[in-house]
Write an enzyme that holds these catalytic residues in place. Structure first.
Site, PDB file in Angstrom:
ATOM      1  N   ASP A  79      26.461 -11.833  33.667  1.00 20.69           N
ATOM      2  CA  ASP A  79      25.071 -12.236  34.117  1.00 20.69           C
ATOM      3  C   ASP A  79      23.997 -11.699  33.438  1.00 20.69           C
ATOM      4  O   ASP A  79      23.582 -10.530  33.564  1.00 20.69           O
ATOM      5  CB  ASP A  79      25.038 -11.983  35.674  1.00 20.69           C
ATOM      6  CG  ASP A  79      25.992 -12.545  36.747  1.00 20.69           C
ATOM      7  OD1 ASP A  79      25.824 -13.824  36.462  1.00 20.69           O
ATOM      8  OD2 ASP A  79      26.561 -11.938  37.576  1.00 20.69           O
TER       9      ASP A  79
ATOM     10  N   ARG B  91      22.057  -7.108  32.604  1.00 23.19           N
ATOM     11  CA  ARG B  91      23.248  -6.167  32.411  1.00 23.19           C
ATOM     12  C   ARG B  91      23.101  -5.547  31.414  1.00 23.19           C
ATOM     13  O   ARG B  91      23.111  -4.366  31.081  1.00 23.19           O
ATOM     14  CB  ARG B  91      24.440  -6.870  32.627  1.00 23.19           C
ATOM     15  CG  ARG B  91      24.814  -7.851  33.874  1.00 23.19           C
ATOM     16  CD  ARG B  91      24.541  -7.221  35.050  1.00 23.19           C
ATOM     17  NE  ARG B  91      25.115  -8.347  36.075  1.00 23.19           N
ATOM     18  CZ  ARG B  91      24.536  -8.154  37.644  1.00 23.19           C
ATOM     19  NH1 ARG B  91      23.452  -7.424  37.738  1.00 23.19           N
ATOM     20  NH2 ARG B  91      25.097  -8.955  38.462  1.00 23.19           N
TER      21      ARG B  91
ATOM     22  N   ARG C 119      13.753 -14.699  40.319  1.00 18.97           N
ATOM     23  CA  ARG C 119      14.876 -15.286  39.473  1.00 18.97           C
ATOM     24  C   ARG C 119      14.700 -16.592  39.251  1.00 18.97           C
ATOM     25  O   ARG C 119      15.264 -17.416  38.382  1.00 18.97           O
ATOM     26  CB  ARG C 119      16.277 -14.953  40.089  1.00 18.97           C
ATOM     27  CG  ARG C 119      16.745 -13.496  40.126  1.00 18.97           C
ATOM     28  CD  ARG C 119      17.939 -13.333  41.048  1.00 18.97           C
ATOM     29  NE  ARG C 119      19.227 -13.948  40.383  1.00 18.97           N
ATOM     30  CZ  ARG C 119      20.178 -13.773  41.179  1.00 18.97           C
ATOM     31  NH1 ARG C 119      20.179 -13.532  42.230  1.00 18.97           N
ATOM     32  NH2 ARG C 119      21.491 -14.527  40.579  1.00 18.97           N
TER      33      ARG C 119
ATOM     34  N   LYS D 267      23.311 -22.390  38.630  1.00 14.73           N
ATOM     35  CA  LYS D 267      23.600 -21.742  39.665  1.00 14.73           C
ATOM     36  C   LYS D 267      22.422 -21.835  40.798  1.00 14.73           C
ATOM     37  O   LYS D 267      21.184 -21.861  40.195  1.00 14.73           O
ATOM     38  CB  LYS D 267      24.335 -20.421  39.525  1.00 14.73           C
ATOM     39  CG  LYS D 267      23.466 -19.503  38.883  1.00 14.73           C
ATOM     40  CD  LYS D 267      23.994 -17.984  38.676  1.00 14.73           C
ATOM     41  CE  LYS D 267      23.096 -17.028  37.975  1.00 14.73           C
ATOM     42  NZ  LYS D 267      23.736 -15.933  37.657  1.00 14.73           N
ATOM     43  N   HIS D 268      22.540 -21.893  41.940  1.00 13.41           N
ATOM     44  CA  HIS D 268      23.687 -21.718  42.841  1.00 13.41           C
ATOM     45  C   HIS D 268      23.662 -22.932  43.867  1.00 13.41           C
ATOM     46  O   HIS D 268      23.004 -22.997  44.623  1.00 13.41           O
ATOM     47  CB  HIS D 268      23.764 -20.535  43.852  1.00 13.41           C
ATOM     48  CG  HIS D 268      23.434 -19.316  43.101  1.00 13.41           C
ATOM     49  ND1 HIS D 268      22.386 -18.844  42.712  1.00 13.41           N
ATOM     50  CD2 HIS D 268      24.266 -18.300  42.799  1.00 13.41           C
ATOM     51  CE1 HIS D 268      22.416 -17.322  42.067  1.00 13.41           C
ATOM     52  NE2 HIS D 268      23.713 -17.284  41.903  1.00 13.41           N
TER      53      HIS D 268
ATOM     54  N   HIS E 254      25.749 -11.870  49.125  1.00  9.99           N
ATOM     55  CA  HIS E 254      26.448 -10.684  48.834  1.00  9.99           C
ATOM     56  C   HIS E 254      26.942  -9.983  49.985  1.00  9.99           C
ATOM     57  O   HIS E 254      27.916  -9.204  50.050  1.00  9.99           O
ATOM     58  CB  HIS E 254      25.826  -9.645  47.819  1.00  9.99           C
ATOM     59  CG  HIS E 254      25.602 -10.371  46.624  1.00  9.99           C
ATOM     60  ND1 HIS E 254      24.430 -11.073  46.316  1.00  9.99           N
ATOM     61  CD2 HIS E 254      26.167 -10.320  45.487  1.00  9.99           C
ATOM     62  CE1 HIS E 254      24.391 -11.410  45.066  1.00  9.99           C
ATOM     63  NE2 HIS E 254      25.581 -10.986  44.618  1.00  9.99           N
TER      64      HIS E 254
ATOM     65  N   ASP F 258      31.533 -18.558  42.974  1.00 11.71           N
ATOM     66  CA  ASP F 258      30.766 -17.020  43.142  1.00 11.71           C
ATOM     67  C   ASP F 258      31.845 -16.244  43.396  1.00 11.71           C
ATOM     68  O   ASP F 258      32.795 -16.476  43.736  1.00 11.71           O
ATOM     69  CB  ASP F 258      29.740 -17.386  44.086  1.00 11.71           C
ATOM     70  CG  ASP F 258      28.658 -16.209  43.729  1.00 11.71           C
ATOM     71  OD1 ASP F 258      28.892 -15.291  42.725  1.00 11.71           O
ATOM     72  OD2 ASP F 258      27.279 -16.378  44.054  1.00 11.71           O
TER      73      ASP F 258
END
Length: 339
Positions: A65, A73, A139, A169-170, A182, A251
């Protein structure tokens, strides 16, 4: 002919591959690895880790990601990309400049990730920002679905110019709910007509250009009582009405938003039955082993088509490219300015 691979994509514990993980990656049900921040120290270390993974299984798809902004990351040795909302703000002022920046961002990201040994990054985010979702927020490119579609298309084109697949996504859009999937299962109660007129616009526009799509762990109750990633209705719409031909990635099946479907094996079966090609199972090794055990007889070709197919660029050689130098300077300035 593309050889089929297993449908399960797993994570790793740390920055190096250990013996138990190496054995697990050789299981025929495993078709990919996703890297998280705990697996990443620098660009050079990621390159070594990818090489170690491929020594175990050359055919595995390796993903990350890496979107820009807060979802990045890998930070050492690569460009600091701004949140995509900064590109949207620039587009609102100067559309040509904003579109060019989005295309350069996709290209630069693709080149750098390819140089680090990765096959793909899960980008771009095509959610339309409504101001409700903190997990999406900046984002997203914008709150205007037309802007998201234009900038998303430019970003995809840039990724393709770098030889890298694009995963939107998403689906069909996570921007209209405040809850974070999450941690809980969000429910979006808006009518289907509103979703089609707003959230679905970028996916409908780009369905023929995307190589992969990741559905949301969100229930859109006016259309289906199941989360989109477990819904044959939603994924059927993606395939049939929108004409998407690429790979559907679930996901993470360990997220709270996925638990409505039952235990790990039940979630895997539900996602596959709905139409997912690849199952992400992260941050829960026992759940991953359970999913691997029920997927050993399954193989799929769609994700294998997303492997990086060109000669990989050398990270140290990228500064010799005028486009890389220009794009890096503009994007990092945008990241530093916050606007």
């Amino acid at each position: 002919m593309t050889q089929p691979i297993g449908p399960v994509m797993l994570d790793l514990e740390g920055p190096a591959l250990d013996a138990a993980e190496a054995r697990l990656l050789r299981d025929p049900a495993v078709g990919g690895v996703i890297l998280f921040a705990r697996n990443v120290e620098s660009a050079a270390q990621v390159s070594r880790l990818c090489a170690a993974i491929r020594r175990q299984c050359p055919e595995l798809l390796i993903a990350v990601d890496q979107e820009g902004g807060r979802v990045q990351r890998l930070r050492q040795g690569v460009t600091r990309l701004p949140p995509m909302a900064r590109l949207g703000e620039r587009f609102a002022i100067a559309p040509e400049e904003g579109t060019a920046l989005a295309r350069d961002a996709g290209w630069l990201l693709g080149m750098e990730m390819a140089a680090c040994g990765l096959d793909l990054t899960f980008a771009p985010v095509l959610d339309v920002d409504t101001g409700l979702s903190s997990v999406i927020g900046d984002r997203s490119f914008a709150g205007d679905p037309e802007h998201v579609a234009v900038l998303g298309e430019a970003f995809v084109l840039g990724l393709h110019e770098a030889g890298m697949a694009a995963v939107g996504k998403h689906f069909p859009g996570h921007g209209g709910v405040a809850a974070d999937s999450h941690r809980e299962l969000p429910v979006d109660e808006r009518p289907l007509a509103e979703l089609k007129a707003r959230d679905l616009v970028p996916f409908a526009r780009l369905a023929g250009k995307l190589d992969g799509v990741m559905p949301a762990h969100v229930i859109y109750s006016a259309f289906d009582p199941r989360p989109a990633g477990f819904s044959p209705s939603w994924l059927g719409m993606l395939r049939e009405s929108l004409g998407f031909k690429g790979c559907i990635f679930s996901d993470d099946l360990s997220m709270a938003g996925a638990r409505e479907a039952g235990g790990p094996a039940a979630r895997a079966e539900a996602a596959l039955k709905a139409g997912c090609d690849t199952l992400l199972v992260c941050n829960d090794r026992e759940a991953a082993r359970e999913v691997v055990a029920v997927c050993r007889e399954r193989q799929t070709r769609r994700p294998a088509k997303l492997r990086y197919g060109r000669a990989r660029p050398e990270l140290d050689a990228l500064p010799a490219l005028n486009r890389w130098r220009r794009a890096r300077a503009r994007l990092e300035a945008l990241a530093d300015s916050g606007a």
